[in-house]
Design a protein around this motif. Structure first.
Motif, mmCIF file in Angstrom:
data_model
loop_
_atom_site.group_PDB
_atom_site.id
_atom_site.type_symbol
_atom_site.label_atom_id
_atom_site.label_comp_id
_atom_site.label_asym_id
_atom_site.label_seq_id
_atom_site.Cartn_x
_atom_site.Cartn_y
_atom_site.Cartn_z
ATOM 1 N N LEU A 123 -1.653 -1.102 -4.026
ATOM 2 C CA LEU A 123 -2.694 -0.101 -3.861
ATOM 3 C C LEU A 123 -2.020 1.264 -3.830
ATOM 4 N N VAL A 173 0.860 -1.179 0.000
ATOM 5 C CA VAL A 173 0.000 0.000 0.000
ATOM 6 C C VAL A 173 0.897 1.229 0.000
ATOM 7 N N LEU A 206 -8.029 -7.533 -0.956
ATOM 8 C CA LEU A 206 -6.698 -8.076 -1.238
ATOM 9 C C LEU A 206 -6.479 -9.384 -0.479
ATOM 10 N N SER A 237 -4.915 -2.671 -14.085
ATOM 11 C CA SER A 237 -5.223 -1.919 -12.875
ATOM 12 C C SER A 237 -6.730 -1.729 -12.779
ATOM 13 N N LEU A 246 -10.709 2.140 -7.645
ATOM 14 C CA LEU A 246 -11.687 1.809 -6.612
ATOM 15 C C LEU A 246 -13.083 2.296 -6.988
ATOM 16 N N GLN A 295 -10.792 -1.942 0.558
ATOM 17 C CA GLN A 295 -9.543 -1.855 -0.191
ATOM 18 C C GLN A 295 -8.471 -2.778 0.371
ATOM 19 N N ARG A 309 -4.654 5.117 -0.838
ATOM 20 C CA ARG A 309 -5.754 4.548 -0.057
ATOM 21 C C ARG A 309 -6.888 5.550 0.178
ATOM 22 N N ARG A 350 -6.117 5.988 -5.766
ATOM 23 C CA ARG A 350 -7.191 5.024 -5.491
ATOM 24 C C ARG A 350 -7.240 3.940 -6.569
ATOM 25 N N ARG A 351 -6.115 3.301 -6.766
ATOM 26 C CA ARG A 351 -5.994 2.331 -7.846
ATOM 27 C C ARG A 351 -5.272 1.083 -7.348
ATOM 28 N N ILE A 352 -5.816 -0.086 -7.679
ATOM 29 C CA ILE A 352 -5.161 -1.362 -7.370
ATOM 30 C C ILE A 352 -4.537 -1.897 -8.649
#
Length: 253
Positions: free
Chosen positions: A86, A35, A112, A51, A54, A108, A89, A71-73
């Motif tokens: 991540l 993170v 995972l 990617s 969120l 979030q 957050r 705000r991206r995974i």
């Protein structure tokens, strides 16, 4: 307010979204997640074939756009090993006028874990509380201290200790290999919900008198979520951005 059952439905949909976008089968797992908090977001370069924002999760359109919070995974490879990342957050301080945003603080991280994560590296930007924690210092968070304005993303009856997930052996092993020992330390982290900033005349002194080393607006909520899952561990790093005698400037932060 969202019920626990409604949340579990959203969590299931979020997991399915990630597995579909990342091409992961229902049984596939990735064991490590990183993170990247404020000031860390662009510090980790990796080839990321996919990617997910969120905002693509159920209810995600409610999230506000905040500078510096992507705000991206992502899914990527580091040292030949697949990891989940991540970048940016969601914080508990965003729940002031919309308590349902706490769903994303929890989701979030929990999504995972649903993908198989057992090892979390959590980072954040934080304020220093003692003379030794000058800007640029990295604090290995080995414990937590409570403040007066805490709210955590847990449902009633979920009694967990976030401190238990801070893996002391992991901290020791990483600190022992550190190449720049003068610029790192370990100690207690104070969670400050915000979005208002703690005062330097009284708040920071009170925190340091109680044994605090760093203060920030994240890390502890994520650890509360991780604590629900035995066997999942955390290495938490706070990058000090302002000293014990400085007021936070968001742009400089």
């Amino acid at each position: 307010m969202i019920s626990k059952h409604q949340y579990e439905i959203r969590l299931d949909l979020a997991e399915k979204t990630l597995r579909q976008k990342f091409g992961l089968s229902p049984s596939a797992s990735i064991t490590t997640a990183i993170v990247l908090g404020t000031g860390w977001g662009d510090s980790l370069k990796t080839d990321s074939p996919a990617s997910v924002d969120l905002t693509e999760f159920p209810g995600g359109k409610e999230l506000e756009v905040i500078e510096g919070h992507k705000r991206r995974i992502e899914i990527g490879t580091i040292g030949g090993k697949k990891v989940l990342i991540l970048r940016g957050r969601v914080h508990m301080n965003e729940t002031t006028f919309n308590p349902d945003i706490a769903v994303f603080v929890r989701m979030q991280i929990e999504v995972l874990i649903q993908l198989g994560v057992k090892n979390f590296i959590l980072t954040c930007g934080a304020g220093g509380l003692i003379p030794e924690t000058v800007p640029g210092t990295i604090v290995f968070i080995d414990s937590f201290m409570s403040s007066d304005n805490e709210v955590m993303p847990l449902f009633p009856g979920e009694f967990y200790s976030p401190e238990e997930v801070l893996d002391q052996e992991w901290i020791f092993n990483v600190m022992r290999q550190e190449q720049d020992p003068e610029h790192h330390t370990s100690g207690a982290y104070v969670f400050w919900r915000g979005p208002h900033i703690e005062g330097i005349k009284n708040d920071k002194d009170n925190m340091s008198d109680r044994g605090g080393v760093a203060v920030g607006m994240s890390i502890k909520p994520e650890c509360c979520v991780v604590a629900k899952y035995p066997g999942v561990r955390v290495l938490a790093l706070a990058h000090i951005m302002n000293s014990s005698k400085e007021v936070l400037d968001h742009t400089e932060h």
